[in-house]
Scaffold this motif. Structure first.
Motif, short mmCIF file in Angstrom:
data_model
loop_
_atom_site.label_atom_id
_atom_site.label_comp_id
_atom_site.label_asym_id
_atom_site.label_seq_id
_atom_site.Cartn_x
_atom_site.Cartn_y
_atom_site.Cartn_z
N LYS A 402 -2.91 -8.44 -47.52
CA LYS A 402 -3.29 -9.72 -48.81
C LYS A 402 -2.32 -10.67 -47.92
CE LYS A 402 -4.87 -5.96 -52.14
NZ LYS A 402 -4.12 -5.22 -53.49
N ASP A 403 -1.15 -10.66 -47.74
CA ASP A 403 -0.16 -11.72 -48.23
C ASP A 403 -0.50 -12.45 -46.87
OD1 ASP A 403 1.35 -10.81 -50.26
OD2 ASP A 403 2.98 -10.29 -49.25
N ILE A 404 -1.17 -11.81 -45.80
CA ILE A 404 -1.68 -12.38 -44.25
C ILE A 404 -2.61 -13.19 -44.34
CG2 ILE A 404 -1.78 -12.34 -42.47
CD1 ILE A 404 -0.13 -9.52 -42.03
N ILE A 405 -3.61 -12.42 -45.27
CA ILE A 405 -5.27 -13.18 -45.05
C ILE A 405 -5.10 -14.66 -45.97
CG2 ILE A 405 -7.43 -12.47 -45.88
CD1 ILE A 405 -6.65 -9.65 -45.02
N TYR A 406 -4.83 -13.60 -47.23
CA TYR A 406 -4.67 -15.45 -48.13
C TYR A 406 -3.87 -16.04 -47.67
CZ TYR A 406 -7.09 -13.24 -51.76
OH TYR A 406 -8.64 -13.15 -52.74
N GLY A 407 -2.48 -16.23 -47.13
CA GLY A 407 -2.03 -17.35 -46.42
C GLY A 407 -3.15 -17.96 -45.37
N THR A 429 -8.83 -2.53 -50.11
CA THR A 429 -7.66 -3.58 -50.19
C THR A 429 -8.87 -5.12 -49.60
OG1 THR A 429 -6.66 -1.96 -49.21
CG2 THR A 429 -6.43 -5.04 -48.21
N LEU A 430 -10.30 -4.78 -49.15
CA LEU A 430 -10.53 -5.67 -48.57
C LEU A 430 -12.15 -6.26 -49.90
CD1 LEU A 430 -11.57 -5.36 -45.69
CD2 LEU A 430 -9.30 -7.02 -46.50
N PHE A 431 -12.36 -5.59 -51.10
CA PHE A 431 -13.38 -5.19 -51.62
C PHE A 431 -12.84 -6.59 -51.99
CE2 PHE A 431 -15.36 -4.31 -56.20
CZ PHE A 431 -16.70 -4.12 -55.36
N PRO A 432 -12.05 -6.58 -52.71
CA PRO A 432 -12.38 -7.97 -53.78
C PRO A 432 -12.57 -9.56 -53.23
CG PRO A 432 -10.13 -6.64 -54.83
CD PRO A 432 -10.72 -5.85 -53.58
N MET A 433 -11.92 -9.54 -51.76
CA MET A 433 -12.60 -10.62 -51.40
C MET A 433 -13.51 -10.82 -50.38
SD MET A 433 -9.50 -10.01 -48.62
CE MET A 433 -7.80 -8.69 -49.07
N ALA A 434 -14.59 -10.05 -51.29
CA ALA A 434 -16.74 -9.89 -50.58
C ALA A 434 -16.32 -10.03 -51.80
CB ALA A 434 -16.06 -8.25 -50.46
N PRO A 435 -17.89 -10.21 -51.70
CA PRO A 435 -18.59 -11.02 -52.46
C PRO A 435 -19.28 -9.39 -52.91
CG PRO A 435 -20.12 -11.62 -50.79
CD PRO A 435 -17.97 -11.45 -50.24
N THR A 436 -20.59 -9.45 -54.45
CA THR A 436 -20.33 -7.94 -55.34
C THR A 436 -21.60 -8.73 -55.84
OG1 THR A 436 -19.22 -8.07 -57.37
CG2 THR A 436 -18.81 -6.88 -54.84
#
Length: 901
Positions: A402-407, A429-436
């Motif tokens: 998460k640190d790396i992706i959001y960074g 880990t990735l679910f909150p970054m994706a649209p639902t």
């Protein structure tokens, strides 16, 4: 008087004498009285003086006691201040240790006995030698070592014992393991070669710490307090039986280190016992030990403090039992330690999307002290294009990703960076970054999400990236040989592509693992010049079978290695055979960064920031709202959830199918997640067979289990019920009617009134269906016969098999199509023979369908069912078998119920 008689004269004289006597008596009485008064006064004066003296002495004694008490308090306060440690803190260090008591040589009373405290970690060294008749107790050495371990935070100090005589004094402390991976508090050296390697290591360490971390007047302990976290470990190097087992050059190097090393957190404890055969070079040396407290021992624990004449020291001793008890206390205290928390906000840029990716992309890994540690991928200067991340369960790997992706997303806009994210486990880990449907916001840089990813989906996406690399190569060629030259020479933008694969070993060990290894290796080796980079993450990378031959060549493409706490074996697998640094980490969230292919000298310990969910949600929403123009929504594959059937999908199917009735089946497990449909053409064998159980054996009765066969049947009925030229349905009952009743309920909800065929009449009804008057090309309507439990029809003899197979083959040419579900492939063979599936153009294989799958894909096919997946093949299309995920109509039914309500 002359006229007086003699008698009168005598009488008068007697009278006078009497008066004289009386006066004399009075005078004597007065004298005696005065004498008595003087005596009394003198006695009183002497008593008063004695009392005054006593009072004065008492006051003096009280004052002396108060002074001594105050002195002792001040001494104790100083001792407490020097020896103070904070419970549970990771910043404690044995800067000062009390190893005995000290007194003036001439006085041995308690008044003149004070604690003997010596400076150690961050300050100095200790040298113990012996007098001509003296000796050094092992307990004295253990006391110093135990105080060092107990006064320093667990796992933040290492004792390195050079023990050429193999005395093994530190044995009680060898049982201490700072973590579950076997990290020990004591390291043993015995040979001259090992000592050489240690001195090289210490020289590099001291140089690095002094140059990179410390100011001129600062010790490592002070630095740790200033930055609020431990950055480097402390070391106590114990040299036993000096100068046994060492060369003159090594002795000189040790003396040099004794001057510079304490400031950098490395102190020495030198033990010089009495020896008869000292080496000549040692006898000729001028023995000078800088920054050291020197003690000369006479007998066991009695010593003289050299350089401080007039003081005797009684050193404490620790026997083996007490040492073992101390070791137990140290091990218990290790579990209570915590590091200070670093927030992700503290390492993100103050302004978002302000950086260019033309010469690589950068993210902040965390903090090393007060310094932010940045990692750059893809720079032409450093040539570090790919990264490898490992970490044991629960050590913060998901948080680090998460640190790396959001960074990355905070620094680079979507026209500078494209992300492709895959998680081959739960996808949490990735679910909150994706649209639902409930939360449409997403990270706009992401082009594809693989949540609980499927290898077919990942392979299709990676193949599309490989195709993009070829397109980029053609575009870049006129301007140079890499993306940097293209952007600078052409003035055009071309975003960097970063592929992140979590638990990549599952991808490489899957059914298509060999193919995946070859594709990934091609991407990391050949496409970096075109701005395509890969970050792989896993709990374990050891023993990947498909990399057995090419593992060295594959991981050679990953110069950036990041290791969270792990086992020694996994640390070696990550960094190399001589680098176990990740096994020495004590705290969750600590990481070893190595940007030189695992070279131990390039290790840097970093504290990664904590990525709080609320903070990430806020960042995601900000990034989602920032783009000015239109952005295509990312492709989201969620292997843990079946895709929803929507009205829009049904309408699009109506448009695409035209005059041919088509049934939606599910979404293809591919890069585009395109809907898969089956066209019921008037052609031989235009039927669908479902083979296998719809639920995973043993889980079918769970409340949240989904029957894949029922999902396919449901979607099929909803699709066909909309056929504009009209469709009729028939449902063949099963014996217990459980399955057929469910199918009838689906038909009712879809607005369809099917003909119901009793199970005992089914075989005859199917055999004679072509003789009915209401079928044929002139009818214009399509009829769909649903057999939800074909197993219940029993077995047929050879003649019946031939008749029914002929019906299945020819009926579709007259507008009659069959959708049959066999839960057991054996029942299928019993009814239709070994070639029964040849009459079905569309075949969907479910759980327990390996026999049928081998008929589709050959004898090497391993398919036997997968959660939320169906293996599907449409023979007439000429395409190979593919996996799809059936639709569920939950939201569609809910919407219909709401409208009726």
């Amino acid at each position: 008087m002359a006229n007086m008689s003699l008698e009168e004269t005598y009488a008068e004289m007697r009278q006078a004498l009497s008066e004289v006597k009386e006066c004399q008596a009075h005078l004597l009485g007065a004298c005696e009285s005065q004498s008595a008064s003087v005596d009394t006064w003198l006695q009183m004066t002497l008593k008063e003086r004695q009392e005054a003296k006593t009072r004065a002495l008492n006051k003096l004694s009280i004052r002396e006691k108060r002074r001594n008490a105050l002195l002792k308090k001040r001494v104790q306060d100083t001792v407490d201040e020097l020896l103070a440690i904070e419970e549970g803190s990771a910043l404690n260090a044995a800067e000062y240790i009390q190893i005995g008591s000290m007194s003036k040589t001439s006085k041995r009373d308690d008044l003149f006995t004070v604690p003997f405290i010596v400076p150690l970690l961050g300050h100095g060294n200790i040298v113990m030698s012996v007098s001509d008749e003296g000796c050094i107790s092992d307990g004295v050495v253990r006391e110093v070592e135990a105080k060092t371990l107990l006064s320093t935070s667990a796992s933040q100090v290492e004792i390195i014992s050079f023990d050429p005589a193999l005395k093994n004094i530190e044995a009680p402390f060898s049982t201490i393991g700072w973590n579950g991976q076997g990290e020990a508090a004591v390291r043993y050296l015995h040979s001259r070669g090992e000592l050489d390697a240690l001195l090289n290591e210490l020289t590099d360490r001291v140089t690095q710490i002094n140059n990179e971390l410390l100011s001129d007047d600062e010790s490592l302990a002070v630095y740790h307090q200033r930055v609020g976290m431990p950055v480097e470990k402390y070391q106590l190097v114990v040299i036993h039986d000096m100068p046994m087992g060492m060369a003159a050059e090594q002795y000189d190097r040790i003396c040099s280190l004794m001057k510079a090393a304490p400031k950098a957190g490395t102190s020495f404890l030198m033990i010089q016992p009495k020896m008869d055969d000292l080496p000549k070079w040692y006898c000729e040396k001028k023995r000078s030990y800088p920054v050291s407290e020197r003690l000369e021992l006479f007998s066991g624990s009695h010593a003289r403090w050299l350089g401080h004449d007039g003081y005797d020291v009684e050193l404490y001793e620790l026997d083996t039992i007490e040492s073992a008890q101390a070791a137990e206390r140290m091990a218990r205290s290790a579990a209570e330690l915590r590091l200070p928390e670093v927030k992700i906000e503290s390492v993100l840029p103050s302004e978002y999307w302000m950086e260019t990716s033309e010469d690589g992309v950068t993210f902040s890994l965390g903090l090393r002290g007060t310094q932010t540690v940045d990692v750059t991928i893809g720079s032409n200067e450093t040539q570090r294009h790919n990264a490898l991340i490992t970490g044991a369960v629960g050590q913060g790997k998901s948080n680090l990703l998460k640190d790396i992706i959001y960074g990355l997303c905070a620094r680079y806009s979507p026209d500078e960076l494209e992300l492709y994210l895959f998680d081959f486990k739960e996808g949490v880990t990735l679910f909150p970054m994706a649209p639902t449907p409930d939360s449409p916001e997403y990270l706009p840089q992401v082009k594809a999400f693989g949540l609980e990813a499927d290898e077919d989906f990942a392979m299709d996406v990676l193949n599309s990236i490989a195709a993009e690399a070829k397109r980029r190569a053609a575009a870049i060629k006129p301007y140079g040989d890499n993306l940097l030259k293209y952007r600078r020479n052409s003035g055009n933008k071309m975003p960097r592509i970063v592929v992140v694969i979590d638990e990549f070993q599952l991808f490489l060990e899957g059914a298509r693992g060999k193919e995946a290894c070859e594709l990934l290796e091609r991407i990391v080796r050949l496409y970096r010049a075109y701005g395509i980079h890969v970050i792989l993450a896993s709990q374990s990378i050891g023993g990947i079978t498909n990399l057995a031959i090419s593992q060295g060549k594959f991981f050679a493409q990953f110069p950036i290695r990041i290791g969270l706490k792990n086992s020694p074996a996994e640390s070696r697998a990550t960094f190399g055979p001589f680098n176990e640094a990740a096994a020495s980490l004590r705290f969750r969230g600590q990481a070893i960064l190595n940007e030189d292919y695992g070279n131990p000298s390039a290790n840097v310990t970093v504290l990664t920031p904590f990525a709080e969910d609320a903070t990430l949600d806020s960042l995601r929403n900000k990034f989602y709202a920032m783009p000015k123009g239109h952005l295509d929504e990312p492709v989201v594959f969620d292997g843990s959830t079946l895709p929803e059937l929507t009205e829009a999908l049904l309408e699009q199917n109506d448009i695409d199918s035209g005059n041919v009735p088509s049934a939606l089946l599910g979404r293809g497990v591919s890069a585009g997640l395109a809907p898969i449909y089956f066209p019921f053409e008037r052609a031989a064998g235009s039927n669908i067979a479902l083979v296998g159980r719809g639920t995973l054996p043993g889980l079918g009765d769970l409340p949240n289990s989904v029957d894949l066969a029922a999902c396919v049947m449901e979607t099929l009925v909803l699709s066909l019920a909309r056929y504009e030229r009209g469709a009729e349905f028939a449902v063949v009952e099963d014996g217990a009617r459980h399955v057929s009743n469910s199918t009838l309920e689906i038909c009712a909800r879809a607005g369809v009134s099917p003909e119901v065929v009793p199970s005992d009449e089914a075989a005859a009804w199917i055999t004679n269906c072509l003789q009915r008057n209401d079928v044929g090309e002139e009818c214009g309507r399509e009829r769909f016969v649903l057999v939800p439990n074909a197993d219940s029809l029993g077995s047929f003899d050879f003649g019946a098999q031939q008749k029914i197979q002929k019906v299945f083959r020819e009926a579709p040419m007259h507008g009659i199509h069959f959708v049959c579900h066999w839960q057991n492939p054996v029942a299928l063979s019993a009814q239709l023979g070994s070639s029964g599936l040849s009459s079905f153009d569309g075949v969907a294989c479910l759980f327990g369908s390996n026999v049928a799958a081998k008929q589709l894909d050959g004898p090497l096919c391993q398919w036997n069912g997968q959660e939320n997946r169906v293996l599907y093949k449409e023979a007439s299309s000429g395409r190979p078998s593919m996996k799809l995920m059936p639709f569920v109509a939950t939201r569609l039914w809910r919407r219909g119920d709401d409208e009726q309500g």
